[in-house]
Design an enzyme around this catalytic site. Structure first.
Site, PDB file in Angstrom:
ATOM      1  N   HIS A  34      10.676 -74.784 -80.918  1.00  0.00           N
ATOM      2  CA  HIS A  34      12.008 -74.903 -81.513  1.00  0.00           C
ATOM      3  C   HIS A  34      12.995 -73.951 -80.820  1.00  0.00           C
ATOM      4  O   HIS A  34      14.134 -74.305 -80.536  1.00  0.00           O
ATOM      5  CB  HIS A  34      11.974 -74.511 -82.988  1.00  0.00           C
ATOM      6  CG  HIS A  34      11.103 -75.361 -83.858  1.00  0.00           C
ATOM      7  ND1 HIS A  34       9.939 -74.910 -84.430  1.00  0.00           N
ATOM      8  CD2 HIS A  34      11.230 -76.644 -84.268  1.00  0.00           C
ATOM      9  CE1 HIS A  34       9.409 -75.856 -85.167  1.00  0.00           C
ATOM     10  NE2 HIS A  34      10.146 -76.933 -85.082  1.00  0.00           N
ATOM     11  N   GLN A  58      11.728 -88.321 -94.814  1.00  0.00           N
ATOM     12  CA  GLN A  58      10.898 -88.741 -93.680  1.00  0.00           C
ATOM     13  C   GLN A  58       9.398 -88.571 -93.936  1.00  0.00           C
ATOM     14  O   GLN A  58       8.597 -88.816 -93.041  1.00  0.00           O
ATOM     15  CB  GLN A  58      11.338 -88.030 -92.399  1.00  0.00           C
ATOM     16  CG  GLN A  58      11.000 -86.565 -92.311  1.00  0.00           C
ATOM     17  CD  GLN A  58      11.644 -85.933 -91.090  1.00  0.00           C
ATOM     18  OE1 GLN A  58      12.875 -85.788 -91.008  1.00  0.00           O
ATOM     19  NE2 GLN A  58      10.854 -85.546 -90.108  1.00  0.00           N
ATOM     20  N   VAL A 173       6.956 -77.257 -75.227  1.00  0.00           N
ATOM     21  CA  VAL A 173       6.401 -75.906 -75.053  1.00  0.00           C
ATOM     22  C   VAL A 173       4.966 -75.930 -75.574  1.00  0.00           C
ATOM     23  O   VAL A 173       4.692 -76.488 -76.645  1.00  0.00           O
ATOM     24  CB  VAL A 173       7.238 -74.859 -75.810  1.00  0.00           C
ATOM     25  CG1 VAL A 173       6.622 -73.470 -75.685  1.00  0.00           C
ATOM     26  CG2 VAL A 173       8.670 -74.866 -75.292  1.00  0.00           C
TER      27      VAL A 173
HETATM   28  P1  AMP Z   1      10.552 -80.329 -86.356  1.00  0.00           P
HETATM   29  O1  AMP Z   1      10.895 -79.039 -87.014  1.00  0.00           O
HETATM   30  O2  AMP Z   1       9.095 -80.560 -86.215  1.00  0.00           O
HETATM   31  O3  AMP Z   1      11.289 -81.493 -86.956  1.00  0.00           O
HETATM   32  O4  AMP Z   1      11.083 -80.195 -84.865  1.00  0.00           O
HETATM   33  C1  AMP Z   1      12.439 -79.907 -84.596  1.00  0.00           C
HETATM   34  C2  AMP Z   1      12.722 -80.155 -83.136  1.00  0.00           C
HETATM   35  O5  AMP Z   1      11.897 -79.297 -82.339  1.00  0.00           O
HETATM   36  C3  AMP Z   1      12.392 -81.600 -82.706  1.00  0.00           C
HETATM   37  O6  AMP Z   1      13.384 -82.039 -81.801  1.00  0.00           O
HETATM   38  C4  AMP Z   1      11.061 -81.434 -82.045  1.00  0.00           C
HETATM   39  O7  AMP Z   1      10.775 -82.437 -81.099  1.00  0.00           O
HETATM   40  C5  AMP Z   1      11.215 -80.074 -81.382  1.00  0.00           C
HETATM   41  N1  AMP Z   1       9.914 -79.500 -81.062  1.00  0.00           N
HETATM   42  C6  AMP Z   1       8.833 -79.416 -81.880  1.00  0.00           C
HETATM   43  N2  AMP Z   1       7.777 -78.896 -81.219  1.00  0.00           N
HETATM   44  C7  AMP Z   1       8.195 -78.655 -79.958  1.00  0.00           C
HETATM   45  C8  AMP Z   1       7.562 -78.112 -78.786  1.00  0.00           C
HETATM   46  N3  AMP Z   1       6.288 -77.731 -78.791  1.00  0.00           N
HETATM   47  N4  AMP Z   1       8.306 -77.997 -77.653  1.00  0.00           N
HETATM   48  C9  AMP Z   1       9.614 -78.398 -77.640  1.00  0.00           C
HETATM   49  N5  AMP Z   1      10.259 -78.910 -78.706  1.00  0.00           N
HETATM   50  C10 AMP Z   1       9.557 -79.035 -79.849  1.00  0.00           C
END
Ligand code: AMP
Length: 274
Positions: A34, A58, A173
């Protein structure tokens, strides 16, 4: 860092931020993945805003909404250290007040794979992101490649509904052993955690096999064999990166995608082929 709990506060604070503005929507329990999105926003824009909202719309009825990890104080500190200028952290009733009924149907890009496994998931993602884009009005929306189908669905949403934001996709990442960082990794026990990187190994194996001229069928078979015996595979496939249509040969832009359960935890990963 400004912190806003209501739409009114967020709009008032956003009015004072230098443009262009980059925006990172999240569900919190923030990790280095993030924060990489926030760093990209900081590097490419004059200011960065993030949201933390565990979006009930969701999650399916049998999913992990209640036990989804939450760490508001940690998230706020991490975003402040990463240089975000604004955190929007609304309550559920601020986003979904009594009487709320609208839902965005995202169409074909969201119908297979994650959309098939989680039938209301992308309507929930698209609806909350549309609301957040209307509240924040960013110049650039930052999304992680980790959620490949979500990037396809949201890029489609932005085009179809004429949002003025540009979409930037940030590379996944990973931990040093290759496991994509995910808030849900916190659910894995030690044995599951040790098995989980095999999903990325399987996807890379499929890419190598396809690039060396093997048929898709044989390449996917190789991928299945590379997975840990602990993994309960849901899917491995090759799709067009924009439409998420299944490809029979590797034609970029494409994703090689996979989903598998390790114990009770469902993990996703992908390899992007430009
Ligand atoms: P989430 O909190 O899971 O909804 O993720 C929020 C944002 O962070 C989304 O755009 C995800 O795709 C991105 N994200 C989650 N994990 C990773 C990661 N390991 N590397 C890069 N972006 C990520």
């Amino acid at each position: 860092m400004n912190v806003a709990a209501t739409i009114g506060e967020a709009r008032a604070m956003l009015a004072g931020l230098p443009r262009p503005l980059g925006f990172v929507p999240t569900m919190g329990a923030l990790h280095a993945g993030h924060l990489q999105l926030v760093k990209s926003a900081r590097a490419e824009c004059a200011s960065a805003a993030a949201s933390v909202f565990v979006n009930p719309m969701q999650f399916g009825p049998a999913e992990d909404f209640d036990r989804y990890p939450r760490d508001y104080a940690g998230d706020r500190d991490a975003l402040a250290s990463a240089g975000a200028a604004l955190l929007f952290a609304p309550e559920r009733s601020e986003i979904y007040p009594a009487g709320f009924t609208t839902s965005i149907d995202v169409g074909a890009a969201g119908s297979g794979f994650e959309g098939a496994a989680r039938p209301t998931h992308f309507a929930g993602v698209a609806t909350v992101v549309a609301k957040l884009l209307n509240i924040v009005r960013p110049d650039v929306l930052y999304l992680g490649q980790k959620d490949a189908q979500q990037t396809a669905v949201l890029r489609r949403l932005v085009r179809d509904l004429d949002f003025e934001s540009r979409v930037e996709i940030v590379a996944t990442v990973r931990d040093p052993d290759g496991l994509a960082l995910s808030s849900r990794n916190a659910y894995l026990n030690e044995t599951e955690r040790a098995a989980a990187p095999s999903l990325q190994v399987a996807l890379r194996g499929i890419l190598e096999a396809l690039q060396s001229g093997e048929s898709k069928e044989r390449a996917l078979e190789r991928g299945r064999k590379a997975l840990s015996p602990l993994a309960q595979l849901e899917y491995l496939d090759v799709v067009n990166a924009d439409t998420f249509e299944v490809l029979e040969t590797l034609r970029p832009p494409a994703f090689i995608i996979g989903a598998a359960r390790f114990g009770r935890t469902r993990l996703l990963d992908n390899v992007w082929v430009a």
